[in-house]
Scaffold this motif. Structure first.
Motif, PDB file in Angstrom:
ATOM      1  N   THR A   1       0.867  -1.173   0.000  1.00 32.46           N
ATOM      2  CA  THR A   1       0.000   0.000   0.000  1.00 32.46           C
ATOM      3  C   THR A   1       0.903   1.222   0.000  1.00 32.46           C
TER       4      THR A   1
ATOM      5  N   CYS B   1       1.170   5.490   0.237  1.00 35.44           N
ATOM      6  CA  CYS B   1       0.530   6.740   0.629  1.00 35.44           C
ATOM      7  C   CYS B   1       0.372   7.606  -0.617  1.00 35.44           C
TER       8      CYS B   1
ATOM      9  N   ILE C   1       3.407   1.857   2.759  1.00 34.06           N
ATOM     10  CA  ILE C   1       2.849   1.828   4.104  1.00 34.06           C
ATOM     11  C   ILE C   1       2.880   0.395   4.614  1.00 34.06           C
TER      12      ILE C   1
ATOM     13  N   GLY D   1       0.315  -0.575   9.686  1.00 34.03           N
ATOM     14  CA  GLY D   1       0.593   0.768  10.131  1.00 34.03           C
ATOM     15  C   GLY D   1       0.019   1.838   9.235  1.00 34.03           C
ATOM     16  N   SER D   2       0.611   3.017   9.319  1.00 27.77           N
ATOM     17  CA  SER D   2       0.184   4.140   8.513  1.00 27.77           C
ATOM     18  C   SER D   2       1.417   4.839   7.968  1.00 27.77           C
ATOM     19  N   CYS D   3       1.204   5.784   7.090  1.00 24.20           N
ATOM     20  CA  CYS D   3       2.301   6.532   6.493  1.00 24.20           C
ATOM     21  C   CYS D   3       3.090   7.227   7.598  1.00 24.20           C
TER      22      CYS D   3
ATOM     23  N   CYS E   1       2.408  11.130   7.440  1.00 24.29           N
ATOM     24  CA  CYS E   1       1.049  11.736   7.593  1.00 24.29           C
ATOM     25  C   CYS E   1       0.761  12.065   9.043  1.00 24.29           C
TER      26      CYS E   1
END
Length: 124
Positions: A106, A108, A115, A119-121, A124
Motif C-alpha cells: 500500500t 501513501c 505503508i 501501520g500508517s504513512c 502523515c
C-alpha cells in the motif's frame, strides 16, 4: 529445542505478517529458511500466509532465537495449532495451492511511500 507454547506474543505474529507483506512471500521464506506451505495457511484479512514460516518468524521476534524448518512441524500439533491457540485463523488446504494471495504493498497517495500492512504513512 522449540516449545510451541513458548510463542505467546500475538504482536510478534502480527509483526511476522507485516514482514511477510513488506518483503514479499519469496524473500520472507528465504530470509527465515522455509519452503512454501503445503497444507496449513494463516488467514489474516482474507490473505493466506505460510503458517510454519510465520510461526518461526514470530518465535524469533519474541525470543531472539532463530528456528529452522527441521525443528518444528507445521501441522495441527505444531505451528498451525499454536497459531489457532493464540486466536488466529488457520486454514487447512488439502489441495496444494501454488501461491497464496499476498497483500500488495500500500502506498501513501500524498507522500508516495510504502505503508506497512499494520501501520500508517510515517509522514502523515
Amino acid at each position: 529445542m522449540v516449545s510451541y507454547s513458548d510463542l505467546t506474543d500475538r504482536a510478534a505474529v502480527h509483526w511476522a505478517v507485516s514482514e511477510f507483506d513488506r518483503l514479499g512471500r519469496d524473500a520472507f521464506l528465504e530470509r527465515f529458511g522455509f519452503g512454501v506451505a503445503r497444507e496449513y495457511f494463516l488467514v489474516v484479512n482474507g490473505f493466506l500466509y505460510d503458517s510454519k514460516a510465520i510461526f518461526a518468524a514470530a518465535y524469533e521476534r519474541q525470543h531472539g532465537v532463530p528456528v529452522s524448518s527441521k525443528e518444528i512441524s507445521g501441522g495441527k500439533g505444531g505451528a498451525a495449532g499454536r497459531l489457532v491457540q493464540l486466536g488466529f485463523e488457520v486454514q487447512g488446504n488439502p489441495v496444494q495451492q501454488s501461491r497464496p494471495a499476498s497483500r500488495p504493498p500500500t502506498t501513501c497517495n500524498e507522500h508516495f511511500v510504502e505503508i506497512p500492512a499494520a501501520g500508517s504513512c510515517p509522514y502523515c
